[in-house]
Design a protein around this motif. Structure first.
Motif, PDB file in Angstrom:
ATOM      1  N   HIS A 107      -2.630   2.783   7.966  1.00  0.00           N
ATOM      2  CA  HIS A 107      -3.506   2.775   6.783  1.00  0.00           C
ATOM      3  C   HIS A 107      -4.241   4.104   6.610  1.00  0.00           C
ATOM      4  CE1 HIS A 107      -6.856   1.735   4.086  1.00  0.00           C
ATOM      5  NE2 HIS A 107      -5.946   0.985   3.497  1.00  0.00           N
ATOM      6  N   VAL A 142     -11.001  10.119  -1.763  1.00  0.00           N
ATOM      7  CA  VAL A 142     -10.273   9.711  -2.970  1.00  0.00           C
ATOM      8  C   VAL A 142     -11.264   9.487  -4.111  1.00  0.00           C
ATOM      9  CG1 VAL A 142      -8.895   7.896  -4.048  1.00  0.00           C
ATOM     10  CG2 VAL A 142      -8.348   8.648  -1.726  1.00  0.00           C
ATOM     11  N   PHE A 186     -10.742   2.441  -7.171  1.00  0.00           N
ATOM     12  CA  PHE A 186      -9.266   2.460  -7.248  1.00  0.00           C
ATOM     13  C   PHE A 186      -8.791   1.584  -8.418  1.00  0.00           C
ATOM     14  CE2 PHE A 186      -8.923   2.950  -2.316  1.00  0.00           C
ATOM     15  CZ  PHE A 186      -9.512   4.200  -2.409  1.00  0.00           C
ATOM     16  N   GLU A 190     -10.887   7.347   2.118  1.00  0.00           N
ATOM     17  CA  GLU A 190     -11.070   6.601   0.860  1.00  0.00           C
ATOM     18  C   GLU A 190     -12.219   7.195   0.033  1.00  0.00           C
ATOM     19  OE1 GLU A 190     -10.940   2.412   0.817  1.00  0.00           O
ATOM     20  OE2 GLU A 190      -9.086   2.288   1.977  1.00  0.00           O
ATOM     21  N   GLU A 194       0.831  -1.204   0.000  1.00  0.00           N
ATOM     22  CA  GLU A 194       0.000   0.000   0.000  1.00  0.00           C
ATOM     23  C   GLU A 194       0.867   1.256   0.000  1.00  0.00           C
ATOM     24  OE1 GLU A 194      -3.758  -1.958   2.474  1.00  0.00           O
ATOM     25  OE2 GLU A 194      -2.043  -1.102   3.544  1.00  0.00           O
ATOM     26  N   ASP A 197     -10.629   6.647   8.328  1.00  0.00           N
ATOM     27  CA  ASP A 197     -10.029   5.778   7.318  1.00  0.00           C
ATOM     28  C   ASP A 197     -10.974   5.660   6.103  1.00  0.00           C
ATOM     29  OD1 ASP A 197      -7.786   3.694   6.783  1.00  0.00           O
ATOM     30  OD2 ASP A 197      -9.636   2.607   6.359  1.00  0.00           O
ATOM     31  N   TYR A 250     -16.200   0.130   1.525  1.00  0.00           N
ATOM     32  CA  TYR A 250     -14.826  -0.214   1.135  1.00  0.00           C
ATOM     33  C   TYR A 250     -14.810  -0.958  -0.207  1.00  0.00           C
ATOM     34  CZ  TYR A 250     -12.520   1.296   5.447  1.00  0.00           C
ATOM     35  OH  TYR A 250     -11.998   2.052   6.464  1.00  0.00           O
ATOM     36  N   TRP A 253      -5.942   3.701  -9.534  1.00  0.00           N
ATOM     37  CA  TRP A 253      -5.656   4.554  -8.378  1.00  0.00           C
ATOM     38  C   TRP A 253      -5.646   6.035  -8.761  1.00  0.00           C
ATOM     39  CZ3 TRP A 253      -4.869   2.036  -3.521  1.00  0.00           C
ATOM     40  CH2 TRP A 253      -4.949   0.640  -3.637  1.00  0.00           C
ATOM     41  N   THR A 296     -15.039   1.833  -2.784  1.00  0.00           N
ATOM     42  CA  THR A 296     -13.812   2.626  -2.963  1.00  0.00           C
ATOM     43  C   THR A 296     -12.766   1.811  -3.719  1.00  0.00           C
ATOM     44  OG1 THR A 296     -12.945   1.952  -0.795  1.00  0.00           O
ATOM     45  CG2 THR A 296     -14.197   4.005  -0.870  1.00  0.00           C
ATOM     46  N   HIS A 297     -12.651   0.538  -3.387  1.00  0.00           N
ATOM     47  CA  HIS A 297     -11.616  -0.260  -4.048  1.00  0.00           C
ATOM     48  C   HIS A 297     -11.963  -0.565  -5.502  1.00  0.00           C
ATOM     49  CE1 HIS A 297      -9.828  -0.380  -0.130  1.00  0.00           C
ATOM     50  NE2 HIS A 297      -8.752  -0.904  -0.681  1.00  0.00           N
ATOM     51  N   ALA A 322      -5.452  10.649  -0.588  1.00  0.00           N
ATOM     52  CA  ALA A 322      -6.565  11.573  -0.837  1.00  0.00           C
ATOM     53  C   ALA A 322      -6.039  12.989  -1.053  1.00  0.00           C
ATOM     54  CB  ALA A 322      -7.544  11.536   0.337  1.00  0.00           C
ATOM     55  N   VAL A 368      -3.862   6.634   3.504  1.00  0.00           N
ATOM     56  CA  VAL A 368      -5.047   7.090   2.782  1.00  0.00           C
ATOM     57  C   VAL A 368      -5.100   8.619   2.765  1.00  0.00           C
ATOM     58  CG1 VAL A 368      -7.576   7.171   2.849  1.00  0.00           C
ATOM     59  CG2 VAL A 368      -6.406   4.999   3.187  1.00  0.00           C
TER      60      VAL A 368
END
Lengths: 234, 305
Positions: B281, B233, B188, B230, B46, B226, B181, B193, B184-185, B289, B285
């Protein structure tokens, strides 16, 4: 103690009235005490105050189902309108809900308002375009009694302009488990065009009913929203 | 819309904290087999991914870029022993995608360890790799990693994406922490990303533009930094980022004076390694961001001038 006792009594009567309206939306019939006058009818002052809290929704079954209102319902609403005239500096929600009651009487065929000509001038609606989507939804949910098909007032037009924001407010209320606000916002969305398809409003209303439907006020709003979505004739 | 200064400062401080706590990126060679040697590789991968974003966007100051490069050199040389620890991890669990996924951003930044590349190529040929059971979003990530390495994704990314939560644009009021999550992933992986915001499918972009403000509002109030990071982002990956001022103000205020970002509510206390494991983490992040949002903010300013 006396204050909280009165407040609890008032809330109880509001719930009873809401239950009556919800029952009438289900199967017709009178909205006020559909099962007959309860063994202990609330004190008159409390009853009128409760009608003021419920607002124009007292006549909702007749608006949506086109049945003539009972004389007693009209009388109660008229007395509430007269008893709770808003102060000049009252909050927009207070002024609009009062206007909505006058409007409800007028719609029901009661000659009411200035010179019997209508509910009077609409309150200020500038806030509808200025407030955050969170606060907007909160206020509109309080004013859900004005969310009826075909209503063409500045409030309804303002809500229409911000349909996506009200949709966001519905999601926010559901996530925060604020079922009354969610149900009120959901009812507005039932009358607005352009609700995002991805919201899943129908299922959302079912979820609000499942989680919060034991509250008669929530039940009333969800039932109204469903009837409106089903396309009750205007 | 938040101004570039606040956006940028969050990232500067985050990288300073990560540099100061670089020893927290550590492996455990004598770990209990039940836990697994690969468990501690994730933070390193990461870190490399976020540093790659930082170099790519070109909005970091010279000090921030220097620290990021030193951090990468440190973990590559000291923690990964020049990549040999990745090879060791691969030999411990030959069919795990983790060593390859940790390695890929290093490779993209110029580091090299041929042993991992051979294993990745071999694994990619195995039916076992395509049949690997996992969540849809993780599967999308695996396909994206394969494509970035130059392999033909198995299954194709479009197929992987179609099975994710986001692709089906479900009722927005059903989103919970773990779903958020996943969202968000998915973003990404779809956008590499944040490198290619235009790769976000139009219906997903429209869906996120409509509902992301609600989720940002909610998780700001819940002080789940956290996840909020995200989501910020994701906002920066949209065609028209909001760079929500209220959320960014709250996010920046949650950051500690030394640059650490708590995961949830307040900063934890206790054993330094345990604290690192909790806050590395969200701090990464925050850097991620900050970099993307600063970049978008400056692009908007440039477009407006």
């Amino acid at each position: 103690m006396e204050q909280s006792g009165t407040s609890a009594l008032l809330q109880g009567v509001v719930q009873d009235l809401a239950s009556g309206v919800a029952a009438a939306l289900r199967g017709g019939g009178p909205a006020v005490f559909p099962g007959g006058v309860p063994p202990e009818e609330p004190p008159d002052g409390i009853l009128i105050a409760a009608v003021r809290v419920l607002g124009a929704d007292l006549l909702l079954p007749h608006v949506l189902l086109h049945t003539p209102p009972a004389e007693r319902e009209v009388t109660l609403l008229r007395r509430a309108v007269d008893a709770f005239t808003p102060a000049a500096d009252a909050a927009p929600t207070v002024r609009w809900s009062h206007w909505g009651m006058s409007r409800g009487l007028h719609t029901a065929g009661v000659r009411y308002g200035p010179a019997g000509g209508g509910p009077g001038a609409e309150p200020d609606a500038g806030w509808l375009d200025e407030t955050s989507w969170q606060a907007l939804t909160h206020r509109l949910a309080v004013l859900a009694a004005l969310a009826v098909p075909g209503e063409d007032c500045a409030l309804a037009r303002g809500a229409q302009r911000r349909v996506v924001d009200v949709s966001r407010g519905f999601v926010r209320a559901v996530r925060r488990r604020d079922w009354r606000q969610a149900a009120g916002a959901g009812r507005w969305l039932a009358v607005l065009d352009g609700v995002p398809e991805t919201l899943g409003l129908g299922s959302g209303l079912d979820f609000v009913e499942l989680m919060g439907g034991t509250d008669p006020v929530v039940d009333l709003q969800v039932r109204a929203a469903r009837l409106i979505r089903a396309g009750v004739p205007v | 819309m938040t101004g570039p200064r606040l956006l940028h400062t969050v990232g500067v401080r985050a990288i300073e904290w990560l540099w100061a706590h670089r020893d927290g990126f550590r492996l455990e060679t004598d770990v209990d087999p039940e836990v697994g040697f690969l468990e501690r590789f994730k933070p390193i991968g990461e870190l490399a991914q976020v540093c790659k974003v930082l170099f790519r966007e070109g909005v970091a100051g010279s000090q921030q870029s220097r620290l990021a490069r030193q951090l990468l050199d440190h973990v590559w040389r000291e923690t990964l022993d020049g990549g040999l620890m990745l090879v060791r991890g691969q030999r411990t669990e030959p069919f795990s995608p983790v060593p390859f996924e940790v390695y890929l951003p290093f490779r993209e930044l110029g580091y090299s360890q041929p042993g991992i590349e051979r294993a990745a190529t071999l694994n990619h040929r195995l039916l076992s790799c395509a049949a690997f059971e996992t969540t849809a979003t993780r599967r999308l990530g695996m396909s994206a990693f394969q494509r970035r390495f130059g392999l033909t994704p198995r299954p194709p990314e479009a197929e992987s994406y179609a099975r994710t939560w986001l692709a089906r644009t479900p009722e927005p009021w059903t989103v919970e922490g773990h779903t958020a999550y996943d969202i968000t992933h998915a973003v990404f992986h779809l956008t590499d990303w944040g490198e290619h915001p235009d790769r976000l499918p139009a219906d997903a972009a429209a869906y996120l533009e409509t509902w992301l403000p609600v989720w940002i509002d909610d998780w700001t109030d819940l002080r789940r930094w956290d996840l909020l990071g995200e989501l910020l982002v994701v906002d920066a990956c949209l065609p028209r980022p909001t760079l929500d001022e209220q959320a960014w103000q709250a996010f920046a205020a949650a950051q500690q004076p030394d640059g650490a970002m708590p995961a949830v509510r307040e900063m934890p206390t206790g054993d330094p390694d345990e604290v690192f494991d909790i806050v590395y983490h969200p701090t990464l992040v925050a850097a991620f961001a900050s970099t993307l949002a600063t970049s978008r903010s400056l692009s908007d300013l440039a477009a407006a001038s």
